[in-house]
Design an enzyme around this catalytic site. Structure first.
Site, PDB file in Angstrom:
ATOM      1  N   HIS A   1      -1.721 -13.719  -2.951  1.00 55.17           N
ATOM      2  CA  HIS A   1      -1.405 -12.325  -2.609  1.00 55.17           C
ATOM      3  C   HIS A   1      -0.293 -11.746  -3.473  1.00 55.17           C
ATOM      4  CE1 HIS A   1      -3.764 -11.927   1.230  1.00 55.17           C
ATOM      5  NE2 HIS A   1      -3.842 -13.226   1.013  1.00 55.17           N
TER       6      HIS A   1
ATOM      7  N   ASP B   1       4.871  -6.154  -7.655  1.00 52.55           N
ATOM      8  CA  ASP B   1       4.212  -6.308  -6.355  1.00 52.55           C
ATOM      9  C   ASP B   1       2.801  -6.831  -6.610  1.00 52.55           C
ATOM     10  OD1 ASP B   1       4.087  -6.024  -3.585  1.00 52.55           O
ATOM     11  OD2 ASP B   1       4.858  -3.985  -3.629  1.00 52.55           O
TER      12      ASP B   1
HETATM   13  C1  GDG Z   1       2.240  -9.021   0.348  1.00 53.62           C
HETATM   14  C2  GDG Z   1       2.432  -8.746  -1.156  1.00 53.62           C
HETATM   15  C3  GDG Z   1       0.301  -7.449  -1.140  1.00 53.62           C
HETATM   16  C4  GDG Z   1       5.360  -1.474   6.581  1.00 53.62           C
HETATM   17  N1  GDG Z   1       6.260  -0.834   7.343  1.00 53.62           N
HETATM   18  C5  GDG Z   1       5.780  -0.813   8.596  1.00 53.62           C
HETATM   19  C6  GDG Z   1       4.542  -1.442   8.577  1.00 53.62           C
HETATM   20  N2  GDG Z   1       4.315  -1.848   7.338  1.00 53.62           N
HETATM   21  C7  GDG Z   1       3.103  -2.536   6.879  1.00 53.62           C
HETATM   22  C8  GDG Z   1       2.358  -1.622   5.932  1.00 53.62           C
HETATM   23  C9  GDG Z   1       1.583  -2.596   5.065  1.00 53.62           C
HETATM   24  C10 GDG Z   1       2.449  -3.871   5.110  1.00 53.62           C
HETATM   25  O1  GDG Z   1       3.429  -3.691   6.128  1.00 53.62           O
HETATM   26  C11 GDG Z   1       3.196  -4.081   3.798  1.00 53.62           C
HETATM   27  O2  GDG Z   1       2.277  -4.532   2.854  1.00 53.62           O
HETATM   28  P1  GDG Z   1       2.560  -4.505   1.286  1.00 53.62           P
HETATM   29  O3  GDG Z   1       1.306  -4.813   0.573  1.00 53.62           O
HETATM   30  O4  GDG Z   1       3.080  -3.165   0.888  1.00 53.62           O
HETATM   31  O5  GDG Z   1       3.720  -5.571   1.009  1.00 53.62           O
HETATM   32  P2  GDG Z   1       4.057  -7.144   1.437  1.00 53.62           P
HETATM   33  O6  GDG Z   1       4.433  -7.232   2.866  1.00 53.62           O
HETATM   34  O7  GDG Z   1       5.092  -7.575   0.474  1.00 53.62           O
HETATM   35  O8  GDG Z   1       2.693  -7.969   1.218  1.00 53.62           O
HETATM   36  C12 GDG Z   1       1.786  -7.425  -1.526  1.00 53.62           C
HETATM   37  C13 GDG Z   1       0.114  -7.899   0.293  1.00 53.62           C
HETATM   38  O9  GDG Z   1       0.796  -9.135   0.557  1.00 53.62           O
HETATM   39  C14 GDG Z   1      -1.371  -8.075   0.640  1.00 53.62           C
HETATM   40  O10 GDG Z   1      -2.002  -8.942  -0.241  1.00 53.62           O
HETATM   41  O11 GDG Z   1      -0.213  -6.137  -1.284  1.00 53.62           O
HETATM   42  O12 GDG Z   1       1.911  -7.175  -2.902  1.00 53.62           O
HETATM   43  O13 GDG Z   1       3.816  -8.741  -1.504  1.00 53.62           O
HETATM   44  O14 GDG Z   1       0.335  -2.875   5.621  1.00 53.62           O
HETATM   45  O15 GDG Z   1       1.570  -0.761   6.706  1.00 53.62           O
HETATM   46  N3  GDG Z   1       3.773  -1.558   9.676  1.00 53.62           N
HETATM   47  C15 GDG Z   1       4.267  -1.029  10.834  1.00 53.62           C
HETATM   48  N4  GDG Z   1       5.488  -0.409  10.913  1.00 53.62           N
HETATM   49  C16 GDG Z   1       6.266  -0.299   9.823  1.00 53.62           C
HETATM   50  O16 GDG Z   1       7.377   0.248   9.917  1.00 53.62           O
HETATM   51  N5  GDG Z   1       3.513  -1.090  11.937  1.00 53.62           N
END
Ligand code: GDG
Length: 495
Positions: A174, A386
């Protein structure tokens, strides 16, 4: 259920990840099991239910036999098995906080100076990966397909093979895979590559990550044969044939679009925007992490307020930071740094009736999160690196009126799919990001709508279900020519 390609109908899918898709939590009434959120769970749950599948992972707390009973009950409710891997507190310290988060996480995000290459971490990482493999041995039968997720578990297939398990096994990373010069810093580089080659299919988020991996193989493993094709390549090493592909992960687009159209979200968005009258809202949403580029982004915003005074009183920057790894001193330090910078900027620019930065350090509930996505005129998503970044895709899915502008880092995996509609920036370039904020602020509604249409189409076409299907198809397809080159695009900055 849209899993198109499978060997036969008796194949169960076994998902394996560091964390189970549920959390074991302490409540006032005692210990309880709560569902986990996130796209991976949404996408895999129907397949797991349909196939009588299982999910194997750590429960998030140190092992307690009572948890097993609770998880068994929860399994019945959710329709697929939940199997906890027992980890003790030393495992969690050295495998999870140590090897995974102090070595692989920074190294794979190109931040090698943050790595602490302690041999103790490595040995415990191997022990824990072996525990996962042993748990798979207890649970899996001959025809199952094992799908292992992420950087904590790169050695699981290696231990499965050494325990005599022969099931087809896939791995999806990921996070990014670094360029060879950076990967070479890992003291156990060759062992990690050889272990990964015990999987039958290795998936990366982007063509860039896949190419970095293939380059590392070519450099560090003499005698390897690599047949680079389009999105899925073929690698031959030590008598094995392994597929390597790029599969950009995504979101449940329809669910985000539908939920953001709900009355509840519309009302929440209206109230939030009412409190910020005559302003464009700039939104940042990130887990607390040094890879997300939050301090750099704040400095860019301050530069924009300095150089483009038209922005003052006319924009509000809402930065949501979701607590993460809060026991780790480095993350506590980052939190203090962010709070200091926010305080400085607000202290410098605030005027009566206007505070430039609204800083929220907490997790929002889904309605609030979607309301912010819906109302924000500009999303400022500038990670230093990322794997993908799902927030930018969620923002586009929720942008029903097509009035939003996405400013996106060139170093997010999502850049490859979204660069045609987004304004692309180098997150290290304070002045470049600041000028782009002004460009976004000044953009006409026609241009916003044109760009958002491109973005929404890109996310809709390749949603999370497309991702699951494509990965499993690559696992089972006989002929790799079934995968067109454009399955995973590439973005190369031009200036
Ligand atoms: C890893 C990789 C890759 C965020 N704030 C709130 C909230 N979120 C949720 C978002 C989103 C998730 O968290 C964050 O996902 P990301 O992809 O942006 O980042 P990572 O957590 O670092 O994820 C990344 C991912 O794995 C998938 O393969 O894309 O690059 O680092 O879904 O919606 N959810 C809630 N409240 C918040 O305040 N409910």
């Amino acid at each position: 259920m849209r899993m198109e390609s499978r060997p036969d109908k008796n194949t169960r899918l076994i998902a394996v990840s560091n964390r189970l898709p549920v959390r074991v939590v302490q409540t006032d009434e005692g210990v309880a099991v709560r569902p986990g959120a996130g796209g991976l769970v949404t996408a895999l749950a129907p397949v797991l239910r349909d196939r009588g599948g299982l999910w194997i992972g750590w429960s998030g707390t140190t092992f307690d036999p009572e948890h097993e009973t609770l998880l068994r009950k929860a399994s019945k409710r959710i329709g697929y098995g939940l199997v906890p891997v027992p980890l003790d507190s030393q495992d969690i310290d050295d495998y999870y906080y140590g090897f995974s988060n102090e070595i692989i996480w920074p190294l794979f995000h190109d931040l090698q100076s943050r790595c602490r290459f302690k041999p103790r971490y490595w040995y415990r990482y191997l022990d824990v990966n072996k525990k996962f493999a042993m748990c798979i041995r207890e649970q899996a039968s001959g025809g199952d397909y094992i799908w292992v997720h992420d950087y904590h578990l790169m050695h699981v297939a290696f231990f499965m093979r050494s325990l005599g398990l022969t099931q087809p096994t896939g791995f999806f990373l990921h996070i990014p895979f670094p360029p060879v010069d950076i990967f070479m810093k890992l003291p156990w580089r060759r062992r990690v590559l050889e272990a990964l080659l015990q999987y039958d299919l290795i998936g990366f988020q982007t063509m860039r990550d896949k190419r970095n991996f293939l380059n590392s193989l070519g450099t560090l493993l003499p005698g390897i044969r690599i047949h680079r094709r389009g999105a899925v390549s073929d690698v031959k090493y030590d008598g094995r044939s392994v597929r390597v592909g790029a599969f950009p992960i995504s979101i449940d687009y329809k669910a985000f679009a539908r939920d953001s159209a709900s009355k509840e979200v519309a009302e929440a968005a209206w109230y939030l925007h009412e409190a910020l009258p005559n302003r464009q809202v700039i939104l940042g949403v990130d887990r607390l992490d040094y890879t997300k580029g939050i301090p750099e982004r704040l400095y860019s915003f301050a530069d924009a307020l300095e150089r483009f005074p038209e922005l003052r009183m006319r924009v509000s920057f809402v930065q949501v930071v979701v607590p993460s790894r809060s026991e780790v001193p480095e993350y506590q330090e980052l939190k203090r740094e962010i709070e200091r910078i926010v305080g400085e900027i607000n202290g410098r620019f605030t005027q009566s009736g206007w505070v430039p930065i609204h800083y929220l350090y907490r997790s929002l509930d889904r309605t609030q999160l979607l309301a912010y996505y819906r109302l924000a005129e500009i999303a400022l998503i500038t990670p230093l690196k990322d794997g993908m970044n799902l927030v930018c895709k969620e923002y586009c899915a929720c942008n029903l009126e097509g009035k939003g502008v996405l400013i996106l880092s060139e170093f997010a995996g999502a850049a490859a799919q979204l660069h045609r509609g987004a304004l692309m920036v180098n997150p290290y370039d304070v002045e470049g990001v600041s000028e782009t904020i002004f460009t976004a602020f000044s953009m006409t509604s026609q241009e916003r709508a044109r760009r958002m249409k491109i973005l929404r189409r890109a996310v809709r076409r390749k949603d999370i279900f497309w991702w699951v299907n494509t990965f499993l198809k690559a696992a089972f397809a006989r002929n790799l020519d079934a995968f067109p080159r454009e399955m995973a695009e590439e973005y190369v900055p031009t200036n």
